[in-house]
Design a protein around this motif. Structure first.
Motif, PDB file in Angstrom:
ATOM      1  N   GLU A   1      -7.350   4.869   6.017  1.00  0.00           N
ATOM      2  CA  GLU A   1      -6.745   6.164   5.704  1.00  0.00           C
ATOM      3  C   GLU A   1      -7.812   7.271   5.652  1.00  0.00           C
ATOM      4  O   GLU A   1      -7.603   8.381   6.162  1.00  0.00           O
ATOM      5  CB  GLU A   1      -6.005   6.082   4.367  1.00  0.00           C
ATOM      6  CG  GLU A   1      -5.310   7.354   3.916  1.00  0.00           C
ATOM      7  CD  GLU A   1      -4.235   7.848   4.881  1.00  0.00           C
ATOM      8  OE1 GLU A   1      -3.863   9.035   4.756  1.00  0.00           O
ATOM      9  OE2 GLU A   1      -3.785   7.088   5.761  1.00  0.00           O
TER      10      GLU A   1
ATOM     11  N   TRP B   1      -7.247  -0.655   3.577  1.00  0.00           N
ATOM     12  CA  TRP B   1      -6.303   0.460   3.724  1.00  0.00           C
ATOM     13  C   TRP B   1      -6.998   1.792   3.425  1.00  0.00           C
ATOM     14  O   TRP B   1      -6.822   2.771   4.172  1.00  0.00           O
ATOM     15  CB  TRP B   1      -5.100   0.268   2.789  1.00  0.00           C
ATOM     16  CG  TRP B   1      -4.145   1.436   2.876  1.00  0.00           C
ATOM     17  CD1 TRP B   1      -3.156   1.617   3.797  1.00  0.00           C
ATOM     18  CD2 TRP B   1      -4.133   2.596   2.031  1.00  0.00           C
ATOM     19  NE1 TRP B   1      -2.529   2.830   3.582  1.00  0.00           N
ATOM     20  CE2 TRP B   1      -3.107   3.449   2.512  1.00  0.00           C
ATOM     21  CE3 TRP B   1      -4.895   2.997   0.926  1.00  0.00           C
ATOM     22  CZ2 TRP B   1      -2.820   4.682   1.914  1.00  0.00           C
ATOM     23  CZ3 TRP B   1      -4.609   4.228   0.339  1.00  0.00           C
ATOM     24  CH2 TRP B   1      -3.580   5.051   0.818  1.00  0.00           C
TER      25      TRP B   1
ATOM     26  N   GLU C   1      -7.833  -6.153   0.755  1.00  0.00           N
ATOM     27  CA  GLU C   1      -6.683  -5.614   1.484  1.00  0.00           C
ATOM     28  C   GLU C   1      -6.512  -4.118   1.203  1.00  0.00           C
ATOM     29  O   GLU C   1      -6.346  -3.314   2.127  1.00  0.00           O
ATOM     30  CB  GLU C   1      -5.421  -6.379   1.067  1.00  0.00           C
ATOM     31  CG  GLU C   1      -4.182  -6.012   1.848  1.00  0.00           C
ATOM     32  CD  GLU C   1      -2.962  -6.796   1.379  1.00  0.00           C
ATOM     33  OE1 GLU C   1      -1.844  -6.305   1.576  1.00  0.00           O
ATOM     34  OE2 GLU C   1      -3.134  -7.895   0.814  1.00  0.00           O
ATOM     35  N   VAL C   2      -6.569  -3.754  -0.072  1.00  0.00           N
ATOM     36  CA  VAL C   2      -6.431  -2.343  -0.439  1.00  0.00           C
ATOM     37  C   VAL C   2      -7.651  -1.554   0.052  1.00  0.00           C
ATOM     38  O   VAL C   2      -7.529  -0.422   0.535  1.00  0.00           O
ATOM     39  CB  VAL C   2      -6.250  -2.188  -1.966  1.00  0.00           C
ATOM     40  CG1 VAL C   2      -6.239  -0.711  -2.363  1.00  0.00           C
ATOM     41  CG2 VAL C   2      -4.964  -2.860  -2.414  1.00  0.00           C
TER      42      VAL C   2
ATOM     43  N   SER D   1       0.821  -1.218   0.000  1.00  0.00           N
ATOM     44  CA  SER D   1       0.000   0.000   0.000  1.00  0.00           C
ATOM     45  C   SER D   1       0.857   1.271   0.000  1.00  0.00           C
ATOM     46  O   SER D   1       0.319   2.367  -0.045  1.00  0.00           O
ATOM     47  CB  SER D   1      -0.919   0.001   1.215  1.00  0.00           C
ATOM     48  OG  SER D   1      -0.152   0.058   2.401  1.00  0.00           O
TER      49      SER D   1
END
Length: 219
Positions: A61, A57, A53-54, A1
């Motif tokens: 964020e 993130w 997974e992304v 990432s």
């Protein structure tokens, strides 16, 4: 990432001309190819099974940034786009709850965004999941409104806060009465249901003036 970053596109309320929210836009800063747009890499992430997974993130964020702004006295609503795999998977609710808990982000500042086409793939399941999210305190937005083939009756059963008017209509709003009529109809429906409307892709003052006259809430 580490090569991913979020850009934030401001959303301005036409009443008062103030920034009330942002849409988080995922970008890939490739060391050789430069800035790669999501239309090129999201399908690849989905095919490789890395979208969860992304996606986790991005949620983390976006929630972190929402909390930073809120603590600084700027409580901005932060919208997060959901991909088809994320929305159809079983991890979504747990992922967003984990992100909110990790950063102590107020849930009402987090808006989850799905496209009209995605919502209509499995409407009953979508209604169930969106109801759960809204009951927990999150905002829900429908993107690309007006360009899909969904049943309007079905769509109006969705538990949502915001309708996003597709930029295809906005781009032509100053030129064609047909597009103005579509936008006027969408904003009238939204107002009767007490929903916010966000016009996407407003780039000129003239477009802005038209959208305000046609009843849009934000641009």
């Amino acid at each position: 990432s580490q090569q991913f970053c979020l850009h934030y596109q401001p959303q301005m309320a036409l009443r008062g001309n103030r920034i009330v929210g942002v849409e988080s836009l995922l970008r890939w800063q490739h060391p050789v190819r430069g800035m790669v747009p999501p239309v090129q890499f999201i399908p690849v992430l989905e095919d490789m099974g890395l979208i969860h997974e992304v996606g986790a993130w991005v949620m983390g964020e976006a929630c972190r940034q929402a909390k930073v702004w809120s603590d600084a006295g700027m409580p901005l609503r932060v919208a997060i786009n959901l991909s088809p795999r994320q929305f159809m998977g079983n991890e979504l609710f747990g992922q967003i709850e984990a992100a909110v808990h990790a950063h102590q982000t107020p849930r009402h500042l987090v808006e989850l965004e799905i496209t009209e086409g995605l919502a209509m793939q499995d409407p009953d399941r979508a209604i169930e999941l969106l109801t759960r999210l809204r009951t927990a305190g999150y905002k829900v937005a429908i993107d690309d409104f007006g360009i899909g083939y969904s049943s309007l009756g079905y769509l109006l059963r969705f538990p949502i806060d915001t309708i996003k008017i597709d930029r295809a209509f906005v781009m032509r709003v100053t030129e064609t009465e047909t597009d103005r009529a579509v936008i006027r109809a969408i904003t009238a429906i939204a107002q009767s249901l007490q929903l916010t409307t966000i016009a996407e892709g407003v780039e000129t003052q003239r477009q802005c003036d038209f959208m305000e006259a046609l009843g849009a809430s934000e641009i």
